[in-house]
Each structure stands twice: as C-alpha cells, then as structure tokens.
Design a protein around this motif. Structure first.
Motif, PDB file in Angstrom:
ATOM      1  N   CYS A 194       0.814  -1.218   0.000  1.00  0.00           N
ATOM      2  CA  CYS A 194       0.000   0.000   0.000  1.00  0.00           C
ATOM      3  C   CYS A 194       0.845   1.265   0.000  1.00  0.00           C
ATOM      4  CB  CYS A 194      -0.908  -0.021   1.215  1.00  0.00           C
ATOM      5  SG  CYS A 194      -1.977   1.409   1.406  1.00  0.00           S
ATOM      6  N   THR A 237     -12.884   5.367   4.516  1.00  0.00           N
ATOM      7  CA  THR A 237     -11.654   4.616   4.418  1.00  0.00           C
ATOM      8  C   THR A 237     -10.485   5.583   4.475  1.00  0.00           C
ATOM      9  OG1 THR A 237     -10.465   3.015   3.052  1.00  0.00           O
ATOM     10  CG2 THR A 237     -11.916   4.513   1.866  1.00  0.00           C
ATOM     11  N   GLY A 238      -9.310   5.132   4.052  1.00  0.00           N
ATOM     12  CA  GLY A 238      -8.146   6.004   4.107  1.00  0.00           C
ATOM     13  C   GLY A 238      -7.005   5.398   3.312  1.00  0.00           C
ATOM     14  N   GLU A 245      -5.760   5.187   7.421  1.00  0.00           N
ATOM     15  CA  GLU A 245      -6.505   4.514   8.476  1.00  0.00           C
ATOM     16  C   GLU A 245      -7.555   5.475   9.033  1.00  0.00           C
ATOM     17  OE1 GLU A 245      -7.184   1.647   9.525  1.00  0.00           O
ATOM     18  OE2 GLU A 245      -8.365   2.489  11.144  1.00  0.00           O
ATOM     19  N   PRO A 246      -8.835   5.221   8.731  1.00  0.00           N
ATOM     20  CA  PRO A 246      -9.873   6.178   9.117  1.00  0.00           C
ATOM     21  C   PRO A 246      -9.935   6.430  10.624  1.00  0.00           C
ATOM     22  CG  PRO A 246     -10.835   4.119   8.324  1.00  0.00           C
ATOM     23  CD  PRO A 246      -9.387   4.064   8.005  1.00  0.00           C
ATOM     24  N   THR A 255     -13.734   0.631   6.300  1.00  0.00           N
ATOM     25  CA  THR A 255     -12.607  -0.302   6.213  1.00  0.00           C
ATOM     26  C   THR A 255     -11.519   0.207   7.134  1.00  0.00           C
ATOM     27  OG1 THR A 255     -13.127  -0.714   3.891  1.00  0.00           O
ATOM     28  CG2 THR A 255     -10.993  -1.446   4.648  1.00  0.00           C
ATOM     29  N   SER A 256     -10.995  -0.687   7.985  1.00  0.00           N
ATOM     30  CA  SER A 256     -10.003  -0.275   8.978  1.00  0.00           C
ATOM     31  C   SER A 256      -8.922  -1.337   9.097  1.00  0.00           C
ATOM     32  CB  SER A 256     -10.711  -0.110  10.330  1.00  0.00           C
ATOM     33  OG  SER A 256      -9.774  -0.058  11.376  1.00  0.00           O
ATOM     34  N   VAL A 299      -4.809  -9.270   1.579  1.00  0.00           N
ATOM     35  CA  VAL A 299      -4.116  -9.175   0.280  1.00  0.00           C
ATOM     36  C   VAL A 299      -3.138 -10.353   0.225  1.00  0.00           C
ATOM     37  CG1 VAL A 299      -2.573  -7.799  -1.172  1.00  0.00           C
ATOM     38  CG2 VAL A 299      -4.317  -6.660   0.218  1.00  0.00           C
ATOM     39  N   GLU A 315      -6.487  -9.622  -4.705  1.00  0.00           N
ATOM     40  CA  GLU A 315      -5.274  -9.587  -5.539  1.00  0.00           C
ATOM     41  C   GLU A 315      -4.630  -8.209  -5.418  1.00  0.00           C
ATOM     42  OE1 GLU A 315      -6.782 -12.600  -9.127  1.00  0.00           O
ATOM     43  OE2 GLU A 315      -6.550 -10.467  -9.510  1.00  0.00           O
ATOM     44  N   GLU A 316      -3.314  -8.207  -5.316  1.00  0.00           N
ATOM     45  CA  GLU A 316      -2.597  -6.931  -5.176  1.00  0.00           C
ATOM     46  C   GLU A 316      -2.698  -6.113  -6.472  1.00  0.00           C
ATOM     47  OE1 GLU A 316       1.488  -7.431  -4.068  1.00  0.00           O
ATOM     48  OE2 GLU A 316       1.874  -5.279  -4.078  1.00  0.00           O
ATOM     49  N   MET A 317      -2.927  -4.818  -6.309  1.00  0.00           N
ATOM     50  CA  MET A 317      -3.048  -3.932  -7.478  1.00  0.00           C
ATOM     51  C   MET A 317      -1.832  -3.017  -7.587  1.00  0.00           C
ATOM     52  SD  MET A 317      -7.013  -2.802  -7.241  1.00  0.00           S
ATOM     53  CE  MET A 317      -7.350  -3.228  -5.553  1.00  0.00           C
ATOM     54  N   ARG A 357       5.520  -5.820  -8.370  1.00  0.00           N
ATOM     55  CA  ARG A 357       4.476  -6.584  -7.697  1.00  0.00           C
ATOM     56  C   ARG A 357       4.227  -7.914  -8.392  1.00  0.00           C
ATOM     57  NH1 ARG A 357       1.139  -2.669  -4.603  1.00  0.00           N
ATOM     58  NH2 ARG A 357       1.856  -0.593  -5.099  1.00  0.00           N
ATOM     59  N   SER A 376      -3.291   4.118  -0.305  1.00  0.00           N
ATOM     60  CA  SER A 376      -3.634   4.889   0.894  1.00  0.00           C
ATOM     61  C   SER A 376      -4.105   6.294   0.531  1.00  0.00           C
ATOM     62  CB  SER A 376      -2.428   4.982   1.818  1.00  0.00           C
ATOM     63  OG  SER A 376      -1.327   5.531   1.113  1.00  0.00           O
ATOM     64  N   GLY A 426      -8.762   2.941  -0.118  1.00  0.00           N
ATOM     65  CA  GLY A 426      -8.945   1.555  -0.577  1.00  0.00           C
ATOM     66  C   GLY A 426     -10.346   1.047  -0.350  1.00  0.00           C
TER      67      GLY A 426
HETATM   68  N1  SAM Z   1      -6.253   1.256   6.549  1.00  0.00           N
HETATM   69  C1  SAM Z   1      -7.442   0.541   6.263  1.00  0.00           C
HETATM   70  C2  SAM Z   1      -7.141  -0.920   6.007  1.00  0.00           C
HETATM   71  O1  SAM Z   1      -5.989  -1.284   5.875  1.00  0.00           O
HETATM   72  O2  SAM Z   1      -8.089  -1.686   5.940  1.00  0.00           O
HETATM   73  C3  SAM Z   1      -8.242   1.133   5.135  1.00  0.00           C
HETATM   74  C4  SAM Z   1      -7.512   1.625   3.941  1.00  0.00           C
HETATM   75  S1  SAM Z   1      -6.708   0.354   2.997  1.00  0.00           S
HETATM   76  C5  SAM Z   1      -6.012   1.301   1.686  1.00  0.00           C
HETATM   77  C6  SAM Z   1      -8.105  -0.477   2.295  1.00  0.00           C
HETATM   78  C7  SAM Z   1      -7.857  -1.837   1.722  1.00  0.00           C
HETATM   79  O3  SAM Z   1      -7.020  -1.723   0.586  1.00  0.00           O
HETATM   80  C8  SAM Z   1      -7.174  -2.811   2.681  1.00  0.00           C
HETATM   81  O4  SAM Z   1      -7.931  -3.988   2.767  1.00  0.00           O
HETATM   82  C9  SAM Z   1      -5.842  -3.071   2.022  1.00  0.00           C
HETATM   83  O5  SAM Z   1      -5.409  -4.368   2.276  1.00  0.00           O
HETATM   84  C10 SAM Z   1      -6.153  -2.834   0.561  1.00  0.00           C
HETATM   85  N2  SAM Z   1      -5.001  -2.476  -0.259  1.00  0.00           N
HETATM   86  C11 SAM Z   1      -4.081  -1.521  -0.048  1.00  0.00           C
HETATM   87  N3  SAM Z   1      -3.181  -1.461  -1.063  1.00  0.00           N
HETATM   88  C12 SAM Z   1      -3.562  -2.399  -1.948  1.00  0.00           C
HETATM   89  C13 SAM Z   1      -3.057  -2.838  -3.215  1.00  0.00           C
HETATM   90  N4  SAM Z   1      -2.004  -2.274  -3.770  1.00  0.00           N
HETATM   91  N5  SAM Z   1      -3.708  -3.826  -3.853  1.00  0.00           N
HETATM   92  C14 SAM Z   1      -4.812  -4.412  -3.312  1.00  0.00           C
HETATM   93  N6  SAM Z   1      -5.336  -4.048  -2.124  1.00  0.00           N
HETATM   94  C15 SAM Z   1      -4.716  -3.061  -1.441  1.00  0.00           C
END
Ligand code: SAM
Ligand code: SF4
Length: 328
Positions: free
Chosen positions: A29, A66-67, A69-70, A95-96, A160, A188-190, A199, A324, A328
């Motif tokens: 992230c 979301t954020g 971290e909200p 989402t936290s 993830v 899946e990771e983006m 990645r 972030s 997300g």
């Molecule tokens: N901080 C909170 C959390 O981690 O749940 C909310 C924000 S976070 C950006 C939201 C979601 O995005 C999380 O489930 C995180 O695992 C996912 N996430 C972050 N970067 C990602 C990526 N590059 N590919 C896929 N999912 C991702």
C-alpha cells in the motif's frame, strides 16, 4: 435522484477517504518513506460531511469511510454519527486496519456504522510486523474480537494475498474466520504507487487461493453481493462464513462498477485504476453555501467515467497514487 455514468452504470456507492495517514506502512500500500498531505490540503470534518450529504442527495445509498486509516482521524466517531443520520443513506460502512477497534468498535456501532471490514494479512506476529512494517498483531486481533462482539451487522476480514509472504496462511486465515463466524475476502494486489518492488513476483491469482481453500473445504458458488466487487463462495459445512474473492487483475469486474471515490484532499476519482480526477476541494471552498458547482462537476465527470481499469497482474506501476491516497 440517481447518478448514472456515460455508460449507463448506476452510481450509488461512494468511498470517502478521511485521511491519507496511517499507523501502518503495509508493503503493498505504501512506500517505506511517505510524505503526507499538509493540513490545509485536507478536507475538514465539515467539508467531508458536506460532500457526503451532497452525494446522498444525488442518489448515493452507501458510503464507505476509508483512508489511510480512518480511525486515526480525530473526530471520526462524530463524523460517522452525522453521516449515518443523513436522510436517504442506506448504510454507512468502514474499512479499517483494526488497530484502534478495541477502543472504538462500540462507539462506531452506536454512531451508526453498519458493517466493518478489517485487514488481516497474517496470523504470525513476525510476519504481520514485516507486512505492515510496524503493526502489532495482538492489537489488531483484539480489535477484531471487539468488532465481532460490538453489534455490527457484519464483520469481514480483508487479506491481500502475496506469494512468498502469506499465501501459505490462506487455510489458517479461513479457519480463523470460521471460528468467529465472520466473512473473509482475499484480494489480488493492485499496481498502485511505486512501493519499491515489482508486484509481479508476489502476484497471486484468486483462482490459486480458491484452489487451496477447496482442498480443505467444500465450496458452493454464490451469486450474493455486498454491493462491492467481491465474488462470494459459501462453505457447505460452515454457513456463517462467506469467502470473497476480489480479483481486479484476473476477473475484471468493471462492467458492474457502481462506485466513485473521493480522496481526503477532495479529488473525485472516477476509477481506482485510472489517473482521471476532478478537484472538488476548490469548488467546495469557492462556493461555501451553494453545492451547485460541485454537483455540476460531478454529473459532468460521470459522463466520462472510464470503461475499466487495465490491471493484469504483471506488476508494473499503472497508477502513481498509492492505495492509501486513493482510499482503498
Ligand atoms: N487502513 C485501512 C485498512 O488497511 O483496511 C483502510 C484503507 S486500505 C487502503 C483499504 C484496503 O485496501 C485494505 O484492505 C488493504 O489491504 C487494501 N489495499 C491496499 N493497497 C492495496 C493494493 N495495492 N492492492 C490491493 N489491495 C490493497
Ligand atoms: Fe495503512 Fe491500510 Fe494502507 Fe496498510 S493498507 S498502510 S493499514 S492504509
């Protein structure tokens, strides 16, 4: 009122980022060193609430905070209370990363947050620390326990999956969710933002995740949706837990896209996987009472909402924003 994009997709879901900051630095992230937005560039609580109200008046029925971290944004519980009370909103969800939930789960339920998604990528404290770069697993597990008993309509875990990091933990994470009667989604990771590695090496398609789960559990495909991009399967012997797969790379879901995002600096993002954005902050601040200019910009921008993202799993950065920042 309803919002429709240029391709006829109905948009009733807003993901609203309330901060770009976080107490973790997850490897997928964020980069190791991040620069966060200065305060004056961040929407105030009042501006976030005004935007939420404006979207609901235009037909949005579900808002996810979301954020970042909200839960590290000061005033978050009050913001939730005010947004949850908006007439016409069906559900406020969040989402936290779970780090603050032991303390905040109950106040959030009381404020009107209906569902909580919590990220959990590993059940091993060392690995958890490595993936989050500084997270304390015990604190997050305490947060999950608190959320499970706090009265949310649903609690879901998000994981993830990365080859070589946590793929081998998939069965253990499913077991953990089953034991608590909660859902779990594997993501899946983006390729959002330069996180300092390709990645592609760690990319793990959802079909591989499903295959390892299917070795231990009898699965049943399901047409259920929670209004987001996850495809669900049911576990024949464990009816309280659903397994979700969010597969942006391997199973494109853009045809049924029903959402837009607003970043905490007030940029409307029409698609997570494209750079297009519209500055709402300038419009909000330039017209403190009349929402007309923002509504006009929103309706105009939706006409050009992209058809789809182009993620493939190959791993190269496709969008410069970090997750972030996008929310997300
Ligand atoms: N901080 C909170 C959390 O981690 O749940 C909310 C924000 S976070 C950006 C939201 C979601 O995005 C999380 O489930 C995180 O695992 C996912 N996430 C972050 N970067 C990602 C990526 N590059 N590919 C896929 N999912 C991702
Ligand atoms: Fe923070 Fe969530 Fe990003 Fe992890 S995924 S760094 S917890 S915003």
């Amino acid at each position: 009122m309803s919002l429709v994009d240029g391709l006829g997709r109905s948009i009733d879901y807003l993901r609203l980022s309330v901060t770009d900051r976080c107490d973790f630095r997850c490897v997928y992230c964020m980069a190791k060193t991040m620069t966060f937005l200065p305060r004056q560039q961040v929407l105030s609580l009042e501006e976030l609430e005004r935007l939420a109200a404006l979207f609901v008046r235009q037909g949005v029925r579900k808002i996810r905070l979301t954020g970042g971290e909200p839960l590290i944004r000061p005033g978050i519980v009050g913001l939730c209370r005010n947004i949850a009370a908006l007439p016409g909103l069906r559900e406020l969800v969040m989402t936290s990363n779970g780090s603050q939930l032991a303390r905040l789960a109950r106040p959030l339920v009381e404020a009107g947050v209906k569902r909580m998604n919590i990220s959990l990528d590993s059940l091993d404290p060392e690995r958890f620390r490595a993936i989050t770069r500084n997270g304390d697993l015990r604190q997050v597990l305490a947060g999950i326990e608190a959320a499970s008993g706090a009265g949310f309509e649903r609690v879901k875990l998000n994981c993830v999956v990365m080859k070589g990091r946590n793929f081998d933990e998939v069965p253990g994470l499913v077991r953990y969710a089953i034991e608590r009667g909660i859902d779990i989604s594997f993501i899946e990771e983006m390729p959002l933002g330069d996180v300092g590695r390709s990645r592609g090496e760690a990319f793990c398609p959802s079909d591989d995740v499903r295959a390892v789960i299917a070795r231990e559990y009898e699965l049943l495909d399901s047409a259920e949706t929670s209004g987001g991009p996850a495809r669900y399967v049911r576990l024949v012997r464990h009816p309280r837990t659903r397994i979700g797969f969010i597969s942006p790379n391997s199973h494109n879901f853009c045809g049924s896209c029903n959402r837009v995002r607003v970043t905490v600096e007030g940029r409307l993002l029409l698609c997570l996987g494209q750079e297009d954005s519209v500055d709402f902050r300038g419009l909000l601040r330039g017209s403190p009472v009349d929402d007309g200019p923002v509504v006009e910009a929103l309706v105009g921008a939706l006409r050009g909402k992209p058809l789809r993202h182009e993620f493939t799993g190959a791993g190269e950065v496709q969008v410069v924003r970090f997750m972030s920042v996008s929310g997300g």
